[in-house]
Write a protein that holds these residues in place. Sequence first.
Motif, short mmCIF file in Angstrom:
data_model
loop_
_atom_site.label_atom_id
_atom_site.label_comp_id
_atom_site.label_asym_id
_atom_site.label_seq_id
_atom_site.Cartn_x
_atom_site.Cartn_y
_atom_site.Cartn_z
N SER A 84 23.14 23.43 -28.04
CA SER A 84 23.58 22.74 -26.82
C SER A 84 23.37 21.23 -26.96
O SER A 84 22.59 20.74 -27.77
N ARG A 85 24.08 20.51 -26.10
CA ARG A 85 23.98 19.05 -26.08
C ARG A 85 22.55 18.60 -25.73
O ARG A 85 22.02 17.66 -26.34
N ALA A 86 21.92 19.30 -24.79
CA ALA A 86 20.56 18.92 -24.37
C ALA A 86 19.57 19.07 -25.52
O ALA A 86 18.69 18.22 -25.70
N PHE A 87 19.70 20.15 -26.29
CA PHE A 87 18.75 20.40 -27.36
C PHE A 87 18.87 19.35 -28.47
O PHE A 87 17.89 19.05 -29.16
N LYS A 88 20.08 18.83 -28.65
CA LYS A 88 20.32 17.91 -29.76
C LYS A 88 20.16 16.44 -29.40
O LYS A 88 20.36 15.56 -30.24
N ILE A 89 19.80 16.15 -28.16
CA ILE A 89 19.60 14.75 -27.77
C ILE A 89 18.49 14.11 -28.61
O ILE A 89 17.42 14.70 -28.79
N ASN A 90 18.77 12.92 -29.12
CA ASN A 90 17.77 12.15 -29.86
C ASN A 90 16.97 11.34 -28.84
O ASN A 90 17.42 10.29 -28.38
N LEU A 91 15.79 11.83 -28.49
CA LEU A 91 15.01 11.20 -27.42
C LEU A 91 14.60 9.78 -27.78
O LEU A 91 14.55 8.90 -26.92
N LYS A 92 14.30 9.56 -29.05
CA LYS A 92 13.91 8.21 -29.49
C LYS A 92 15.03 7.21 -29.19
O LYS A 92 14.79 6.12 -28.67
N GLU A 93 16.25 7.58 -29.52
CA GLU A 93 17.40 6.69 -29.28
C GLU A 93 17.61 6.47 -27.79
O GLU A 93 17.88 5.34 -27.35
N GLN A 94 17.50 7.54 -27.01
CA GLN A 94 17.77 7.41 -25.58
C GLN A 94 16.71 6.56 -24.87
O GLN A 94 17.02 5.78 -23.98
N LEU A 95 15.44 6.71 -25.30
CA LEU A 95 14.39 5.89 -24.70
C LEU A 95 14.52 4.43 -25.11
O LEU A 95 14.16 3.52 -24.36
N TYR A 96 15.04 4.21 -26.32
CA TYR A 96 15.33 2.83 -26.73
C TYR A 96 16.43 2.24 -25.84
O TYR A 96 16.33 1.10 -25.38
#
Length: 245
Positions: free
Chosen positions: A91-103
């Motif tokens: 799923s899209r949620a599982f593959k989110i790169n949290l490091k990139e999104q928090l940046y």
Amino acid sequence: MYSNSYIFRYAGIMVIVVAAVLSAAAMLLKPLQERNEAVDKMISILRAAGYDDVNAGNAIELFNNTITNMIVINQDGEVVDDYTGPGKENSRAFKINLKEQLYNKSVNRPFELPLFKASKNGEVIYIIPMRGVGLWGPIWGNIALREDFNTVVGVTFGHKSETPGLGAEIVEPLFTEHFPGKQLFDESGNFVSIRVVKGGAATLGAEMQNHAVDAISGGTITSNGVSDMIRNVLESYEPFIKKLG
């Protein structure tokens, strides 16, 4: 006696052969490596929700049977994806790169965050992945919340290179067992987060003790990193939580 030209040709051929073998091995092992990373991620998510018996052998089945919704929200708290089908690891949620999104968040760009909804013995639990910075490198974890989005069910933490016996203790039950029951919001509905307090939560006023846990002795900077990580990540979900009323 070999000539210099022979030695150079031989060395050149060996470099090419070894590079080809390593490249092929990397390509062949990549799917296995990605699968192991996905399984580790599932185990951490499920343990935060209280599934202490999850392991590499049952993680995928338990994850797909327990997690009902793989949700993606944006910076405004709007749901932009809600996957409920099989194979939730894709799923899209599982593959989110949290490091990139928090940046993206840190530089005021639009960002998206994952939210996992689970059903455990008839109880709805939400799990939020976290990522921050410790003393020597990245730290991460998951925090599971009751349906009220206020009360902590459990947490898991991980780290890349915190000091053994000190900051690295964030992964141990001796630290994580203090989180269940703690609350994110005060009685007026204001976001307070959960602090990791040097000297102990008991040093705070009574009204703050429900929003704090004891720090790790000798691991002050890592403990502060955990506090900052929890606040930075969870405050990002506040618009979504407030939309729920």
